[in-house]
Motif scaffolding. Structure first.
Motif, short mmCIF file in Angstrom:
data_model
loop_
_atom_site.label_atom_id
_atom_site.label_comp_id
_atom_site.label_asym_id
_atom_site.label_seq_id
_atom_site.Cartn_x
_atom_site.Cartn_y
_atom_site.Cartn_z
N ASN A 1 -9.10 -1.07 6.77
CA ASN A 1 -8.96 0.35 7.08
C ASN A 1 -9.05 1.23 5.84
O ASN A 1 -9.45 2.40 5.93
N GLN A 2 -8.71 0.69 4.68
CA GLN A 2 -8.88 1.43 3.42
C GLN A 2 -10.36 1.65 3.12
O GLN A 2 -10.75 2.71 2.62
N ASP B 1 -2.16 -8.87 8.63
CA ASP B 1 -1.84 -7.43 8.53
C ASP B 1 -2.48 -6.82 7.28
O ASP B 1 -3.07 -5.73 7.33
N THR B 2 -2.33 -7.51 6.16
CA THR B 2 -2.84 -6.99 4.89
C THR B 2 -4.36 -6.93 4.91
O THR B 2 -4.96 -5.97 4.41
N ASN C 1 -5.32 -3.93 7.05
CA ASN C 1 -5.05 -2.67 6.34
C ASN C 1 -6.05 -2.46 5.20
O ASN C 1 -6.45 -1.32 4.92
N GLU D 1 0.85 -1.19 0.00
CA GLU D 1 0.00 0.00 0.00
C GLU D 1 0.89 1.24 0.00
O GLU D 1 1.62 1.50 0.96
N THR E 1 -4.82 2.41 13.37
CA THR E 1 -3.76 2.31 12.37
C THR E 1 -2.87 1.15 12.75
O THR E 1 -3.11 0.49 13.77
N GLN E 2 -1.85 0.86 11.95
CA GLN E 2 -0.93 -0.22 12.29
C GLN E 2 0.21 0.32 13.12
O GLN E 2 0.86 1.30 12.77
#
Length: 665
Positions: free
Chosen positions: A469-470, A462-463, A466, A186, A524-525
């Motif tokens: 979150n997008q 993780d992906t 994320n 990303e 967030t991460q």
């Protein structure tokens, strides 16, 4: 040469009895990673920064003897890179996906990417024809996301099979692998992330850690972008071809790279200082309701205790349908050992109840959205204030080198984890939460010796988070934890010894770190590390380090150290095999006299030396040494000799007479 560090660098100081220099196994250019004393400095966020390839990093093509092996994609991208590369004096070997192994013509093969034996056949064919590859360009991670077949994990499996075939053939030549992908990194926030495909990134980080003769770099590209309409598709493809050709013909320490338009981006981690937060300034509520969707796992129990003590919270744990009812707890504990996993969970529940916590245990298949939703409805739960989710994967349970990873094991694990987090996302869609936190591991960032599967699964999680979150207005927190110092059994303790326990986060620190994350305005991460994460990430694995250790560690006895005082007496090797193994121990540890019952860790062994030891044993003996057994159950020479002897006897029919003569003198 610079000293390569394993994923979790150790900082243990070693003090030698006399004034001589440390053993060769640890005598190189000194490298230190300072432990950050202030907990506020343990936080990082992942980022990508603009970067350039310098002319000095490009290397000249030496001769036509250089063999380049291309796994070509169906979109034609690799073929265009090959067309550009054919202007150079190199030998190019092309591998296409097909139904079975076939040699179509000179230098062009097809293999079935899902059949591991095809990779063995391919490499044997190349070896027989004198075309051992030196450079690998892997394009099987390039595809349009809508055309990807869900659940087959082709990208990960095919690279895994290739690496396993290399291991079987004992190919120790230097190799450079460039993995080209899309939909993994990303950069601008507009990418369509693919959690299944992202698993390959975890594998790529571990490959050079377990194979010091191999470098493995990941290059993520965008097949389409906003400027296509302005520049034209042909110009955009031309840019990508030039960029990939540059990466193929350069020596770079950037392991994770992304190209967007004409810009090159490299992975980095930005430090974020998070100060202490008072309880009342967190979103945590008095008598709040908190869902632990991953069940009674170790870190969740630590936080559940904190929530119960501090906020008198109501705690909901989701366990599977086989978890005993409360009325059956006593019977279960009487009929099972204390070390039994369910027994441990029951004891933890009872301990939480003693604190006055209100606890509800739901029993559901966490991969099943309908079942989870129905259970929440049937329990008449009107409000959930926060969700804490951990995969529950014990890395000690899936610890093993790349040759030990099985396809079925991988698919079951990845599929179950992605199904669980997908179901959780669906369940939470219509619930108004104060927060949702997903727990992941630092292994997805750093890889780790023996953690190829663990790293891949956490990278997928993780992906996925994320990507959530997008696409959602309510973002999740993602926390990549470093090792945790919890109440563990002996096996887990041994694992911490292997990976450096001094960096482990204590239970008190877990709570403090958890609270500080809430000082961020939204999810967030966040990556946690007691030492600088960029320093840990950027320590390269030298191609020569372990290879050279074969010669540099051939020490004169006068330069080695005497055997220290141990809990057991010295017992000399009783046969040639034990003698060979103790000699390897003496070389990597720098100790002149090691007995067959001496313990590796008592002798001062640590994670770096364990890595070298396993590498040396695998080089010496042409058998597939099981990493888990070697590091956990056999860290004395006598046990290692038993394992090697058994494996040699099983394989003796496959060995040549010369190999048998050398190994069984």
């Amino acid at each position: 040469h610079r000293l390569p560090l394993p994923t979790y660098p150790f900082e243990r100081q070693r003090y030698w009895i006399d004034a001589k220099s440390p053993p060769t196994s640890v005598k190189t250019k000194s490298i230190t990673l300072d432990h950050k004393q202030d907990i506020a400095d343990w936080f990082y966020t992942p980022s990508l920064k603009r970067s350039l390839l310098h002319k000095s990093s490009f290397y000249p093509i030496k001769s036509t003897q250089e063999n380049w092996l291309f796994f070509v994609d169906d979109l034609g991208l690799a073929k265009k890179v090959i067309d550009a590369l054919t202007k150079q004096p190199v030998n190019i070997i092309i591998v296409q996906q097909g139904e079975y192994f076939s040699k179509l013509s000179e230098g062009i093969y097809t293999i079935n990417p899902c059949i591991s034996e095809d990779y063995n056949t391919l490499l044997k064919e190349l070896r027989t024809s004198g075309q051992n590859p030196e450079y690998i360009a892997y394009f099987w991670s390039v595809s349009h996301i809508e055309n990807c077949q869900r659940g087959n994990y082709l990208e990960f499996n095919s690279l895994l099979f290739f690496m396993q075939s290399l291991s079987k053939l004992k190919i120790s030549d230097r190799l450079q692998i460039l993995v080209v992908s899309n939909n993994i990194q990303e950069v601008n926030g507009n990418e369509k992330l693919d959690p299944e495909k992202a698993a390959i990134l975890g594998l790529c980080k571990v490959i050079p850690q377990e194979n010091p003769n191999i470098t493995c770099r990941c290059i993520d590209i965008a097949l389409t972008n906003r400027r296509d309409a302005e520049k034209g598709q042909e110009d955009c493809e031309s840019n990508i071809i030039d960029q990939l050709l540059d990466e193929l013909t350069s020596v770079s320490s950037d392991m994770v790279v992304a190209y967007r338009d004409r810009y090159r981006w490299v992975q980095t981690f930005e430090p974020v200082r998070l100060e202490s937060v008072a309880n009342e300034k967190t979103p945590l509520r008095k008598q709040g309701v908190y869902l632990f969707a991953g069940g009674l796992e170790s870190i969740e129990v630590v936080l559940a205790e904190y929530l119960a003590k501090t906020f008198q919270a109501k705690l909901i744990f989701i366990e599977d349908s086989t978890f005993p009812e409360k009325d059956d707890f006593s019977q279960w504990l009487e009929s099972h050992t204390q070390e039994d996993e369910v027994s441990c969970k029951i004891q933890q529940l009872l301990a939480l109840e003693k604190l006055g916590a209100k606890i509800l245990v739901m029993r559901a298949d966490t991969t099943n959205y309908e079942q989870m939703s129905q259970n929440l409805a049937s329990e008449n739960i009107r409000q959930i204030n926060g969700v804490i989710y951990s995969t529950g994967i014990k890395r000690a349970n899936i610890f093993g080198s790349i040759p030990e990873i099985g396809k079925i094991e991988l698919q079951k694990l990845l599929e179950s984890q992605l199904c669980k987090i997908t179901a959780l996302e669906q369940v939470l869609q219509n619930i108004k939460l104060d927060f949702c936190i997903i727990f992941s591991s630092l292994s997805s960032i750093l890889g780790g010796f023996g953690l190829g599967l663990y790293s891949a699964v956490n990278q997928s999680i993780d992906t996925f988070a994320n990507r959530h979150n997008q696409n959602n207005d309510f973002p999740w927190y993602i926390i990549n934890w470093d090792k945790l110092q919890l109440n563990t059994n002996q096996e887990k303790t041994t694992l911490e010894e292997v990976s450096g326990s001094n960096l482990a986060i204590t239970q008190t620190e877990i709570v403090e770190l958890f609270k500080r994350v809430f000082s961020l305005r939204e999810g967030t991460q966040i990556i946690l590390s007691k030492v600088d994460i960029n320093a840990r990430k950027n320590y390269p694995f030298s191609l020569d380090s372990l290879a050279n250790s074969t010669s540099t560690n051939q020490l004169n006895l006068s330069s080695q150290y005497s055997r220290p005082s141990l809990s057991n007496s010295y017992v000399a090797p009783k046969n040639e095999l034990e003698k060979q193994i103790t000699e390897i121990w003496q070389e990597v540890l720098g100790i002149a006299e090691i007995g067959i019952y001496d313990n590796f860790y008592e002798l001062g062994g640590d994670s770096l030396i364990a890595t070298q030891l396993v590498s040396r044993l695998r080089t010496k003996f042409p058998v597939d040494l099981p990493l888990r057994d070697i590091l956990f159950e056999a860290m004395i020479p006598a046990k290692q000799a038993e394992i090697v002897e058994q494996l040699l006897l099983e394989k003796i029919e496959e060995l040549s007479e010369e190999e048998v003569a050398v190994l069984l003198l």
